[in-house]
Write a protein that holds these residues in place. Structure first.
Motif, PDB file in Angstrom:
ATOM      1  N   LYS A 118       0.807  -1.231   0.000  1.00 12.20           N
ATOM      2  CA  LYS A 118       0.000   0.000   0.000  1.00 12.20           C
ATOM      3  C   LYS A 118       0.832   1.270   0.000  1.00 12.20           C
ATOM      4  O   LYS A 118       0.277   2.355  -0.096  1.00 12.20           O
ATOM      5  N   GLY A 119       2.128   1.172   0.164  1.00 13.55           N
ATOM      6  CA  GLY A 119       2.970   2.354   0.210  1.00 13.55           C
ATOM      7  C   GLY A 119       3.246   2.802   1.625  1.00 13.55           C
ATOM      8  O   GLY A 119       4.140   3.625   1.843  1.00 13.55           O
ATOM      9  N   SER A 120       2.538   2.262   2.613  1.00 14.99           N
ATOM     10  CA  SER A 120       2.808   2.523   4.031  1.00 14.99           C
ATOM     11  C   SER A 120       2.108   1.435   4.834  1.00 14.99           C
ATOM     12  O   SER A 120       1.085   0.902   4.406  1.00 14.99           O
ATOM     13  N   GLY A 121       2.642   1.128   5.998  1.00 13.16           N
ATOM     14  CA  GLY A 121       2.046   0.095   6.837  1.00 13.16           C
ATOM     15  C   GLY A 121       2.203   0.424   8.309  1.00 13.16           C
ATOM     16  O   GLY A 121       3.214   1.008   8.708  1.00 13.16           O
ATOM     17  N   THR A 122       1.172   0.068   9.047  1.00 12.24           N
ATOM     18  CA  THR A 122       1.171   0.353  10.493  1.00 12.24           C
ATOM     19  C   THR A 122       0.766  -0.915  11.224  1.00 12.24           C
ATOM     20  O   THR A 122      -0.147  -1.634  10.786  1.00 12.24           O
ATOM     21  N   ALA A 123       1.415  -1.164  12.357  1.00  7.24           N
ATOM     22  CA  ALA A 123       1.076  -2.323  13.176  1.00  7.24           C
ATOM     23  C   ALA A 123       1.384  -2.005  14.630  1.00  7.24           C
ATOM     24  O   ALA A 123       2.358  -1.288  14.914  1.00  7.24           O
ATOM     25  N   ILE A 124       0.519  -2.499  15.497  1.00  3.21           N
ATOM     26  CA  ILE A 124       0.730  -2.360  16.945  1.00  3.21           C
ATOM     27  C   ILE A 124       0.835  -3.768  17.498  1.00  3.21           C
ATOM     28  O   ILE A 124      -0.090  -4.567  17.365  1.00  3.21           O
ATOM     29  N   ARG A 125       1.965  -4.060  18.097  1.00  7.75           N
ATOM     30  CA  ARG A 125       2.163  -5.390  18.645  1.00  7.75           C
ATOM     31  C   ARG A 125       3.238  -5.330  19.711  1.00  7.75           C
ATOM     32  O   ARG A 125       3.887  -4.304  19.911  1.00  7.75           O
ATOM     33  N   HIS A 126       3.396  -6.489  20.370  1.00  9.37           N
ATOM     34  CA  HIS A 126       4.375  -6.576  21.441  1.00  9.37           C
ATOM     35  C   HIS A 126       5.743  -6.860  20.835  1.00  9.37           C
ATOM     36  O   HIS A 126       5.910  -7.787  20.028  1.00  9.37           O
ATOM     37  N   SER A 127       6.689  -6.085  21.248  1.00  8.27           N
ATOM     38  CA  SER A 127       8.052  -6.253  20.751  1.00  8.27           C
ATOM     39  C   SER A 127       8.815  -7.179  21.687  1.00  8.27           C
ATOM     40  O   SER A 127       8.961  -6.877  22.885  1.00  8.27           O
ATOM     41  N   LYS A 128       9.254  -8.319  21.121  1.00  7.64           N
ATOM     42  CA  LYS A 128      10.055  -9.243  21.917  1.00  7.64           C
ATOM     43  C   LYS A 128      11.420  -8.676  22.215  1.00  7.64           C
ATOM     44  O   LYS A 128      12.025  -8.983  23.234  1.00  7.64           O
ATOM     45  N   THR A 129      11.860  -7.819  21.290  1.00 11.11           N
ATOM     46  CA  THR A 129      13.191  -7.248  21.465  1.00 11.11           C
ATOM     47  C   THR A 129      13.229  -6.312  22.664  1.00 11.11           C
ATOM     48  O   THR A 129      14.124  -6.369  23.502  1.00 11.11           O
ATOM     49  N   LEU A 130      12.191  -5.428  22.743  1.00  9.80           N
ATOM     50  CA  LEU A 130      12.160  -4.449  23.825  1.00  9.80           C
ATOM     51  C   LEU A 130      11.202  -4.854  24.943  1.00  9.80           C
ATOM     52  O   LEU A 130      11.092  -4.157  25.951  1.00  9.80           O
ATOM     53  N   ASN A 131      10.449  -5.956  24.735  1.00  8.34           N
ATOM     54  CA  ASN A 131       9.507  -6.477  25.723  1.00  8.34           C
ATOM     55  C   ASN A 131       8.481  -5.410  26.135  1.00  8.34           C
ATOM     56  O   ASN A 131       8.249  -5.158  27.313  1.00  8.34           O
ATOM     57  N   THR A 132       7.864  -4.764  25.109  1.00  5.57           N
ATOM     58  CA  THR A 132       6.828  -3.763  25.361  1.00  5.57           C
ATOM     59  C   THR A 132       5.961  -3.641  24.117  1.00  5.57           C
ATOM     60  O   THR A 132       6.362  -4.064  23.015  1.00  5.57           O
ATOM     61  N   ASP A 133       4.777  -3.075  24.265  1.00  4.99           N
ATOM     62  CA  ASP A 133       3.906  -2.835  23.109  1.00  4.99           C
ATOM     63  C   ASP A 133       4.444  -1.649  22.330  1.00  4.99           C
ATOM     64  O   ASP A 133       4.796  -0.609  22.915  1.00  4.99           O
ATOM     65  N   MET A 134       4.484  -1.804  21.006  1.00  9.18           N
ATOM     66  CA  MET A 134       5.059  -0.785  20.127  1.00  9.18           C
ATOM     67  C   MET A 134       4.101  -0.509  18.979  1.00  9.18           C
ATOM     68  O   MET A 134       3.317  -1.378  18.574  1.00  9.18           O
ATOM     69  N   MET A 135       4.177   0.743  18.459  1.00 11.57           N
ATOM     70  CA  MET A 135       3.499   1.074  17.200  1.00 11.57           C
ATOM     71  C   MET A 135       4.590   1.177  16.129  1.00 11.57           C
ATOM     72  O   MET A 135       5.530   1.951  16.266  1.00 11.57           O
ATOM     73  N   TYR A 136       4.383   0.368  15.109  1.00  7.63           N
ATOM     74  CA  TYR A 136       5.363   0.317  14.010  1.00  7.63           C
ATOM     75  C   TYR A 136       4.756   0.967  12.786  1.00  7.63           C
ATOM     76  O   TYR A 136       3.600   0.675  12.422  1.00  7.63           O
ATOM     77  N   VAL A 137       5.539   1.839  12.114  1.00  8.04           N
ATOM     78  CA  VAL A 137       5.124   2.467  10.851  1.00  8.04           C
ATOM     79  C   VAL A 137       6.269   2.271   9.858  1.00  8.04           C
ATOM     80  O   VAL A 137       7.424   2.620  10.151  1.00  8.04           O
ATOM     81  N   ALA A 138       5.952   1.685   8.689  1.00 12.11           N
ATOM     82  CA  ALA A 138       6.982   1.415   7.681  1.00 12.11           C
ATOM     83  C   ALA A 138       6.570   2.035   6.350  1.00 12.11           C
ATOM     84  O   ALA A 138       5.382   1.998   5.997  1.00 12.11           O
ATOM     85  N   VAL A 139       7.583   2.595   5.633  1.00 12.49           N
ATOM     86  CA  VAL A 139       7.348   3.141   4.275  1.00 12.49           C
ATOM     87  C   VAL A 139       8.491   2.653   3.379  1.00 12.49           C
ATOM     88  O   VAL A 139       9.595   2.363   3.876  1.00 12.49           O
TER      89      VAL A 139
END
Length: 591
Positions: A118-139
């Motif tokens: 789609k040209g951009s993507g967003t996801a909210i999930r738990h980060s195993k790396t940082l052990n916390t919920d994160m909002m991810y935005v990718a372009v």
């Protein structure tokens, strides 16, 4: 229970509505606010990611791995978010938080997949790396017009969640404050609403207890006010209805209590429901009225119970005569009539008992009177007619026979004359109630005059007459001719039934109120079985002797009627073979 009261129900309901409304409103506002924050955060991260992707696109072909990692760190410092540079195969080229070589392939990450499509993507999930919920935005990173990788920014949501937890705490505090305010407000409103209702309840209880004079002091135009007005009108109506019913009940009880006729109400189940005093006296009930027992167990006369059962089964009026023996012998005319409710269904029967003993007795006396008169008239008339026909047939030419027959005819005519005379006297006495003329008369003088009149008859019968009179005058207000007739009948009766050589005594005595005249003899006497009927018309103890003595059977009946007219009483004591004593009383001051 306290929560069974309307006031507490209204208060609890009011508080529950307030709390529920606050919860719904708070949840809606917080969810809206949370969505707003997430959308703004997503837009900010997306715009920052686009700017960062342009910077990386210029440097991705120039910088080595260390340079890209330093570039990711610089972007992270500038946007205050974790920055990750990923090539088109999903390998991490640089990351601001960890060593890229230790990170797994990111090509399958949802935000990377969405960015590629789609040209951009967003996801909210738990980060195993940082052990916390994160909002991810990718372009995508576009270098030289082609996609050479992806620029991803990530921001922890911990602070946002803490912020929203604080907002929820504020909402709960607001709900608690609202509840503290709603409790007194709810109690006040509940009291305002239920107060009039409680007044209506107290008023209804007063009506239930029979107090119809109280009134509801509620003056409002709402439904409760209208209900209060309706209850006041209902109390007036019930009071008037109860008054009418009480009056009708009292009248009915007075009528039933003072009726000479007996009344018994039987319900549709055959149980005695009501009995008036006259019926209780007639029937001598075995149980108390109103007991839950069938009438057959209460009424001792099967004929009456049978009539009641017929009326209950057929629903028709049943008439029957019942002869009772307890407490005294009597003949009752019983009329059992059904009564029905408003729908026409049989509700029970009412039995009315009329004492017709006197009527039947009078009918019997009338029948006997007619029979006796007919018999008494038939005997002399038959004798006169028979001897007259014999004379006409030729016996008149036989002097001795003719004289004998004429003497018989004369005796029978005299007998017939006495009978008619006595009947006329009796009829005259009975038809002149309260019309007799009285004067103060010395009873002693009447007795002496009567004895003088009968002296010849007494002497010819070989009897002795003795007078036992007081030394002073005994005065009564009487009709002297009638009292003379009473004495003549009683003394004449004694003469007829006393053998020659017997004694007749007339005694006069007095007390404070009455004068008593007694006529005694030592004649044949009267059997005890005949004493109750001795004063009836044409009643004779010894019919053959009575007719032979010229009696009509009306003398003692005339005596009783004359004494009754003077307000006195008459009676007899007698022993067969010993003699009889007839007596009558007169009031000293009779008027």
């Amino acid at each position: 229970m306290i929560f069974k009261r309307l006031r507490w129900k209204l208060t609890v309901s009011y508080i529950a509505v307030v709390i529920l409304s606050m919860l719904i409103l708070g949840t809606y506002l917080l969810n809206s606010l949370e969505n707003y924050f997430y959308q703004n955060l997503e837009k900010r991260l997306t715009s920052q990611a686009l700017l960062a992707s342009k910077l990386v696109a210029e440097e991705i072909g120039i910088l080595d791995a260390n340079g890209l990692e330093q570039l990711a760190g610089q972007i992270s410092e500038d946007v205050q978010a974790r920055a990750t540079i990923i090539n088109s195969r999903g390998l991490v080229l640089g990351d601001s938080e960890r060593d890229p070589t230790s990170m797994e392939n990111h090509l399958n990450r949802p935000e990377i997949q969405a960015a590629g499509q789609k040209g951009s993507g967003t996801a909210i999930r738990h980060s195993k790396t940082l052990n916390t919920d994160m909002m991810y935005v990718a372009v995508p990173i576009k270098a030289h017009g082609t996609e050479d990788g992806y620029m991803r920014l990530a921001l922890p949501l911990t602070e946002i969640k803490h912020a929203f937890f604080g907002l929820w705490s504020d909402v709960l505090k607001a709900i608690l404050i609202a509840m503290l305010i709603a409790i007194p407000v709810g109690l006040t409103l509940g009291k305002k609403i239920t107060g009039p209702v409680e007044q209506l309840i107290d008023f209804a209880r007063q009506i239930a207890r029979g107090n119809y004079d109280g009134r509801v002091r509620i003056r409002s135009s709402d439904e409760i006010g209208k209900l209060a007005m309706t209850l006041d009108e209902m109390a007036d109506t019930i009071k008037e209805k109860v008054r009418l019913i009480s009056e009708g009940k009292n009248k009915l009880e007075a009528v039933l209590a003072n009726m000479s006729s007996g009344v018994i109400f039987i319900d549709k189940l055959g149980r005695v429901d009501l009995v008036n005093p006259a019926a209780e006296k007639f029937l001598a009930f075995l149980i108390k009225r109103g007991a839950d027992i069938p009438h057959g167990s209460s009424i001792r006369y099967p004929e009456l119970s049978s009539a009641i059962n017929d009326a209950l089964q057929k629903g028709q009026v049943i008439e029957q005569e019942v002869k009772i023996f307890i407490p005294e012998e009597a003949i009752l005319e019983v009329i059992v009539s059904p009564f029905r409710d408003q729908s026409g269904a049989l509700n029970g029967v009412v039995a009315v008992l009329h004492d017709i003993s006197q009527i039947r007795k009078l009918e019997k006396i009338r029948t006997e009177f007619v029979d006796n008169v007919s018999h008494e008239l038939k005997t002399p008339v038959t004798a006169i007619k028979g001897f007259t026909e014999t004379l006409l047939d030729g016996a008149m030419y036989q002097e001795d026979t003719c004289r004998e027959f004429i003497e018989i005819i004369d005796n029978e005519a005299a007998r017939l004359s006495r009978l008619v005379h006595d009947l006329l006297d009796l009829s005259k006495i009975e038809s002149k109630h309260a019309q007799i003329k009285t004067n103060p008369v010395d009873i002693n003088e009447i007795v002496r005059d009567t004895a003088a009149k009968l002296h010849g008859q007494i002497d010819s019968s070989g009897l002795e007459l003795k007078l036992a009179l007081p030394g002073q005058p005994v005065v009564a207000e009487v009709n002297s001719d009638m009292i003379d007739q009473v004495l003549i009948n009683l003394i004449d009766n004694a003469i007829k039934y006393t053998y020659a050589g017997g004694r007749i005594e007339v005694e006069v005595s007095e007390d404070d109120r009455n004068i008593v005249v007694r006529v005694r003899d030592n004649g044949i006497g009267i059997p005890a079985a005949d004493l109750d009927r001795i004063f009836e018309r044409f009643y004779r103890v010894d019919k053959t002797r009575s007719r032979a003595m010229g009696g009509t059977g009306l003398g003692l009946s005339i005596v009783k009627h004359i004494v009754d007219l003077h307000g006195g009483t008459v009676g007899v004591h007698s022993t067969p073979g010993v003699g009889s004593e007839f007596y009558f009383t007169l009031l000293k001051n009779a008027r």
